[in-house]
Structure formats: C-alpha cells, structure tokens
Design a protein around this motif. Structure first.
Motif, short mmCIF file in Angstrom:
data_model
loop_
_atom_site.label_atom_id
_atom_site.label_comp_id
_atom_site.label_asym_id
_atom_site.label_seq_id
_atom_site.Cartn_x
_atom_site.Cartn_y
_atom_site.Cartn_z
N ARG A 81 0.75 -1.25 0.15
CA ARG A 81 0.07 -0.02 0.03
C ARG A 81 1.03 1.26 -0.21
O ARG A 81 0.56 2.21 -0.69
N ASP A 128 2.45 1.52 -3.32
CA ASP A 128 1.28 1.80 -4.57
C ASP A 128 0.90 3.12 -4.60
O ASP A 128 0.59 3.82 -5.31
N SER A 129 0.84 3.63 -2.97
CA SER A 129 0.43 5.00 -2.97
C SER A 129 1.47 6.21 -3.51
O SER A 129 1.32 7.10 -4.16
N GLN A 149 1.21 6.11 -7.28
CA GLN A 149 0.24 6.99 -7.82
C GLN A 149 0.45 8.46 -7.79
O GLN A 149 0.24 9.27 -8.81
N MET A 165 -4.09 0.11 -9.66
CA MET A 165 -4.46 1.36 -9.28
C MET A 165 -5.63 2.07 -10.03
O MET A 165 -6.03 1.61 -10.90
N GLY A 214 -5.49 6.73 -4.67
CA GLY A 214 -4.86 5.70 -3.59
C GLY A 214 -5.97 5.28 -2.54
O GLY A 214 -6.64 6.17 -1.91
N ASN A 225 -10.09 1.07 -6.13
CA ASN A 225 -9.57 -0.39 -6.50
C ASN A 225 -10.78 -1.30 -6.77
O ASN A 225 -11.35 -1.86 -5.61
#
Length: 425
Positions: A199, A202-203, A206, A245, A249, A388
């Motif tokens: 996470r 991923d954030s 983004q 994505m 996020g 998501n």
C-alpha cells in the motif's frame, strides 16, 4: 518486424538500442531462475531497503502472430558490468527476437526488484517510441529514488510512451516465486507487512504518475500546478486492468472521504462518472483544487461544457458539499442542460450552518439536481470506480452513523427553506 519510426519523444533516447550501439557489447546472459535467498532478499518490498544494490528483472514475453520458442518466453536479468538489467533485456530482445524472428505484436511483462533508474527509463521509453508492436507492463517491488523529481519525470515518460506500471502485490510475488525461483516445490511464504508495504509503494507510485495522467503524452515534461486534473487520457494507453491503481490511492480515499465528525484537513476532491445516452463507454475522472485556485466543481463544469453534451447521466462524489458560488454555477449549468441528469453525493457538508451555503444547496435542489450525503452504497461505488475494483471496500467505524447524522442535517436544511416537497429524481 514493424518498421521503426521516430516517435514523438524519441529524440531523448536512441532510435533502437541494438541498431545504434556502435561498439560491440558483451554477450548478454539471462539466468533462468533465482535462488530462494536471492529472491526473498532482493524482492522484499520494504519502504526503505538498504544493501540491495543490484536490480533483478524477471520477464515474460508473449507473441501475437508468431510462436516463440519456450527458451525465449521467460527468464531473469541482472546488472552485467555497467549495463543495467533493463538495457540487458533490450539488447537481448533486439538480437534474439526482433532481428531473428520478425514477430508481430509482442507483450512483455517485467517483475523488478527496483523500478528503472532515470537513465534506463529514458532508454526504455525511447525504445518503446520506435517499436510500436511492443507493449510493456512493469511491476516493481520498490521504487528507485521515488522522491527525486528527475526519476519521477522519467517514470511518467515511460507511461506516456505506453508502458503500464504498478507496484507488486501478493499475486505478483507468488507468480515470481513460482516461475522465476528455485522453490523446490514449496509455496511462497509472504513476509511480515507485505500488504502494508504494498500500500505504501502503491500510493507513492500513484503520486508519481498523477502528472502524466493529468497532462497526456504531448505535455512532457510535467510542471508543477496548483490545480490538478486527475483523469487518464486515451492517448496515454494507461490500463488499470494490469494494476491495482485507480484515480485515488486507498490511503488518500480513506483520508479524504472519511465522514467522521473530526477529520484531518481535507482537500476538495470531485470524482465523476458520466454515462452517455448513446450507449458509449462511461467517462470517468477525478478533480481537485488547492487553496486560491479554481474549485473542483468549476473545473468539472469546464470539462462538461467542452464535451458539448445533450443527454447524459452524471454522478459526482465530493469530499465537501459545494460552496455557494459553485452551487449557483452548477445550478445554472443544469438549467442550460435540462436533459442532463446530475446527481451529487457529498461525504461531508461544508459550512452547513451558514445562510449563504444553505442558499447554495437550495439553488441546486430548485434546479433539479439531486443532492444527498454519501452512505455505504455510494462509498462502495466510489471505491469500486475510482480506487480499487479488485479489493472490497472496508468501511471505517461509524460510517453509517455519521452518514445518518449528516443526512438528517441536510433534511432539516431542506425543510427550513420550505423545499421538503422537492423529491430527488
């Protein structure tokens, strides 16, 4: 092989790494698999990884229009001398496949312990710009110098040339373990905090890629802007299906759309979904504004007017209900477009106790716009469309209770202005 053409941004890199390399380079070796210890050490998705100075690139190549030999379909590259793993792969791809087999369309997937550095990203982007029969998806365990603007711009350039990027999640780690590691038949054992680290990565990705979704491929390099339009344009060829994505996020959504009584400072976000009446695919986007600039609602209206809509159904999810000026402009837009159905759901009510803000809400109702507070179905729909779709929405404590409280306040405002007879369509 499709003829090589000079792409719109190919001047930043060589036309073809294999063709333009004037000096003979050493033969590129690709090990078939990784040792278990090597895999667990180098692919661990730590937020801050020390001592991992090499990059491992596990690849899959699938051809459409040709039957690739098994030996060319997958493998592993690492840094060879001064040549990074990404460039090793491109040299190998050029010599072993593009020059020999003349394939049709090629679909390439990378699983990397580190994302490409800015120099490699520039070279890969130039390669993609001149090989239009090649599509590339990159899954990275960690992101190299994610806070460096030059690295961020080069990752954006990769996306603008058609590459698809995502952080590695549990399915990707399992796939790497099964295909690219000497696992002795043992299943993949996730390490502690794998999902939490995903996470985080991923954030960060983004945040890095947001400018390329804002500007589109012709606007490289991205420049800082106080007003952000977060909408993926068709020209970027960015696909959500190969990544986790969305426009927002997960951490951003939980922070910005939280409807608790006391929340941290929140930015005004507006997520919209437009469903044309002619049966075309829905159009989605997300907008936000920063202090002193145009509000997200005004940016939304500018976008809608540019599309010259006649009939459509539009659903908007806002972190805050509109201010008076935005409400009046939304109402004027609805009166000018009576055949457009516009629904507005707000997570929280903005200065609902002030008369001017209440009048703004009344103008929305009177124009025929549906205005309501987000409840569990709306939060779930917003999550599925803008955050998501592959992971279920997990409500926070008190979500429905807070929604009921805000709905009661909104209903009282409506009644106090004598508009209780207006029913939302």
């Amino acid at each position: 092989m499709q003829p090589q053409r000079l792409g719109p941004r190919a001047e930043m890199g060589p036309i073809c790494l294999g063709c333009s390399h004037r000096r003979p380079y050493p033969p590129i070796r690709n090990p078939i698999k990784l040792y278990k210890e090597t895999f667990y050490f180098h692919f661990k998705n730590l937020p801050y990884a020390k001592g991992r100075k090499n990059t491992f690139l596990c690849f899959e190549v699938n051809g459409k229009g040709c039957d690739l030999p098994v030996s060319l379909r997958q493998g592993v590259f690492k840094k060879e001398g001064r040549i990074h793993a990404e460039l090793c792969f491109l040299y190998w791809l050029h010599d072993r496949i593009l020059k020999v087999l003349s394939p049709g369309e090629l679909k390439v997937t990378w699983y990397m312990s580190w994302s490409p550095c800015n120099r490699c990203a520039e070279q890969v982007a130039g390669f993609l710009a001149t090989h239009h029969n090649l599509s590339l998806a990159i899954f990275s365990s960690r992101f190299y110098y994610k806070g460096d603007p030059s690295h961020q711009q080069m990752l954006c350039r990769l996306v603008q040339e058609g590459a698809r990027m995502a952080a590695m999640d549990l399915p990707e780690f399992k796939k790497c373990w099964d295909k690219f590691a000497y696992n002795d038949g043992q299943p993949f054992t996730p390490w502690e905090r794998l999902y939490k680290n995903f996470r985080f990565q991923d954030s960060k990705l983004q945040e890095i890629l947001r400018p390329c979704c804002i500007l589109g491929p012709s606007s490289y390099p991205p420049t800082p802007s106080d007003v952000c339009l977060i909408t993926c344009l068709p020209e970027t060829r960015f696909s959500v299906e190969c990544s986790q994505m969305g426009w927002l996020g997960e951490e951003v959504f939980y922070l910005q759309f939280n409807n608790s009584h006391r929340v941290q400072p929140v930015q005004p976000y507006l997520c919209y979904q437009l469903e044309p009446s002619n049966g075309q695919e829905p159009h989605k986007g997300c907008l936000l504004n920063k202090k002193g600039k145009q509000h997200a609602e005004i940016l939304f209206l500018d976008k809608m007017r540019s599309m010259e809509l006649s009939q459509a159904t539009i659903t908007c999810y806002l972190t805050w209900s509109p201010c008076p000026n935005c409400a009046w402009q939304l109402a004027a837009f609805k009166k000018d477009h009576p055949d457009i159905i516009l629904r507005i759901y707000a997570s929280r009510l903005y200065f609902y106790w002030r008369t001017a803000f209440q009048k703004g809400l009344c103008s929305l109702w009177q124009s025929g716009i549906q205005v309501d507070v987000m409840d569990l179905p709306q939060f779930t729909d917003c999550w599925r469309n803008f955050v998501n779709p592959r992971r279920p929405f997990r409500p926070w404590n008190g979500l429905e209770k807070n929604s009921w409280r805000l709905q009661r306040r909104l209903r009282r405002i409506k009644e106090s202005w004598g508009l209780q007879d207006l029913v939302n369509n």
